[in-house]
Design a protein around this motif. Structure first.
Motif, PDB file in Angstrom:
ATOM      1  N   ASP A   1     -39.158  12.150 -41.772  1.00 48.61           N
ATOM      2  CA  ASP A   1     -40.057  12.322 -40.637  1.00 48.61           C
ATOM      3  C   ASP A   1     -39.284  12.805 -39.410  1.00 48.61           C
ATOM      4  N   TRP A   2     -38.117  12.182 -39.179  1.00 45.45           N
ATOM      5  CA  TRP A   2     -37.331  12.564 -38.011  1.00 45.45           C
ATOM      6  C   TRP A   2     -36.758  13.976 -38.171  1.00 45.45           C
ATOM      7  N   ASP A   3     -36.276  14.305 -39.345  1.00 40.79           N
ATOM      8  CA  ASP A   3     -35.746  15.652 -39.582  1.00 40.79           C
ATOM      9  C   ASP A   3     -36.802  16.710 -39.270  1.00 40.79           C
ATOM     10  N   TYR A   4     -38.037  16.400 -39.615  1.00 36.71           N
ATOM     11  CA  TYR A   4     -39.131  17.348 -39.383  1.00 36.71           C
ATOM     12  C   TYR A   4     -39.474  17.447 -37.897  1.00 36.71           C
ATOM     13  N   ARG A   5     -39.526  16.282 -37.218  1.00 37.94           N
ATOM     14  CA  ARG A   5     -39.990  16.255 -35.832  1.00 37.94           C
ATOM     15  C   ARG A   5     -38.899  16.573 -34.814  1.00 37.94           C
ATOM     16  N   SER A   6     -37.656  16.305 -35.156  1.00 37.06           N
ATOM     17  CA  SER A   6     -36.594  16.319 -34.152  1.00 37.06           C
ATOM     18  C   SER A   6     -36.202  17.708 -33.665  1.00 37.06           C
ATOM     19  N   ARG A   7     -36.661  18.761 -34.358  1.00 37.30           N
ATOM     20  CA  ARG A   7     -36.366  20.126 -33.915  1.00 37.30           C
ATOM     21  C   ARG A   7     -37.636  20.903 -33.580  1.00 37.30           C
ATOM     22  N   SER A   8     -38.710  20.159 -33.352  1.00 36.52           N
ATOM     23  CA  SER A   8     -40.002  20.769 -33.047  1.00 36.52           C
ATOM     24  C   SER A   8     -40.120  21.091 -31.561  1.00 36.52           C
ATOM     25  N   THR A   9     -41.217  21.743 -31.213  1.00 33.27           N
ATOM     26  CA  THR A   9     -41.501  22.014 -29.804  1.00 33.27           C
ATOM     27  C   THR A   9     -41.631  20.718 -29.020  1.00 33.27           C
ATOM     28  N   ASP A  10     -42.275  19.714 -29.625  1.00 35.89           N
ATOM     29  CA  ASP A  10     -42.409  18.410 -28.969  1.00 35.89           C
ATOM     30  C   ASP A  10     -41.044  17.797 -28.695  1.00 35.89           C
ATOM     31  N   SER A  11     -40.114  18.013 -29.613  1.00 42.93           N
ATOM     32  CA  SER A  11     -38.767  17.485 -29.438  1.00 42.93           C
ATOM     33  C   SER A  11     -38.069  18.142 -28.254  1.00 42.93           C
ATOM     34  N   ARG A  12     -38.230  19.440 -28.119  1.00 43.76           N
ATOM     35  CA  ARG A  12     -37.613  20.152 -26.993  1.00 43.76           C
ATOM     36  C   ARG A  12     -38.227  19.697 -25.664  1.00 43.76           C
ATOM     37  N   ARG A  13     -39.542  19.462 -25.682  1.00 41.46           N
ATOM     38  CA  ARG A  13     -40.200  18.984 -24.469  1.00 41.46           C
ATOM     39  C   ARG A  13     -39.727  17.569 -24.108  1.00 41.46           C
ATOM     40  N   ALA A  14     -39.526  16.746 -25.112  1.00 39.92           N
ATOM     41  CA  ALA A  14     -39.034  15.388 -24.864  1.00 39.92           C
ATOM     42  C   ALA A  14     -37.627  15.434 -24.284  1.00 39.92           C
TER      43      ALA A  14
END
Length: 233
Positions: free
Chosen positions: A14-27
């Motif tokens: 789950d983290w591998d998928y989310r951690s490089r997403s647009t949401d991750s960059r915004r966070a």
């Protein structure tokens, strides 16, 4: 002691998928904006932020502590809270190991691990906004206390269950306990009859019963114990 790492694998995926997403960059942008002293301008996303916390991440021990402190302060943000939980997973496993994964109390070590992760997630919500220089150690210490209390409750529930199960002197003959429960069905204690049956004869964990009953584990445990003393033993 071995345990299933399915839950850890799922969280890592789950983290591998989310951690490089647009949401991750915004966070990462939010974290950098609110805590400019962390110097995260050149860090692209939260995956890279967490990489800084690794042994070869290039940051000093003090810098790493500051990042964890900031993540706890900002853990009211779901994504940053998820990032903090991810960094704590090795410590959560270590905490479970310190308590022997509930050996002798919980049959499946992976259940203890799953509860520990859930308790840690609750702890992050409870502590959101707090500024703690030693956020990592403080969180794991608090988790150990919560997990230990949960294990003690499970131990008490198991002892109570064993006491009820022992109320069957006829062996192969119909259980006296079951007979008594049948007698009480449909009466004023029907709810506790059904819960006792589920706990003793179906082996459903007390925590699961409390969730289904929309009550707290502590309150339900006391109700079942009082019901056993007054109506069954």
């Amino acid at each position: 002691m071995t345990y299933s790492n399915d839950v850890l694998h799922q969280l890592r995926c789950d983290w591998d998928y989310r951690s490089r997403s647009t949401d991750s960059r915004r966070a990462r942008d939010r974290l950098n904006e609110r805590h400019p002293h962390l110097d995260l301008t050149s860090v692209p996303d939260m995956a890279a932020v967490l990489a800084l916390l690794e042994s070869r991440g290039g940051r000093s021990v003090i810098d790493k502590a500051l990042i964890l402190q900031a993540l706890l302060i900002e853990s009211g943000d779901e994504f940053l809270r998820r990032a903090l939980l991810q960094t704590l997973l090795p410590g959560i496993v270590s905490t479970c190991r310190q308590l022997r994964f509930g050996d002798g109390i919980v049959d499946d070590p992976s259940e203890t691990l799953g509860v520990a992760i859930a308790l840690c997630a609750e702890l992050l919500v409870d502590w959101a906004g707090q500024s703690r220089p030693y956020a990592g150690p403080d969180l794991l210490s608090a988790l150990r206390g919560r997990l230990r209390r949960w294990l003690l409750k499970e131990k008490e529930a198991r002892l109570a269950t064993n006491a009820l199960a022992a109320f069957d002197p006829l062996g192969e003959e119909p259980s006296l306990l079951l007979t008594r429960l049948e007698q009480l069905r449909g009466g004023p204690h029907d709810r506790l009859v059904r819960l006792t049956y589920a706990r003793v004869f179906e082996g459903i964990p007390l925590r699961a019963l409390a969730a289904a009953d929309h009550s707290s584990t502590t309150v339900l445990q006391r109700e079942l114990q009082l019901f056993a003393l007054q109506q069954l033993l």
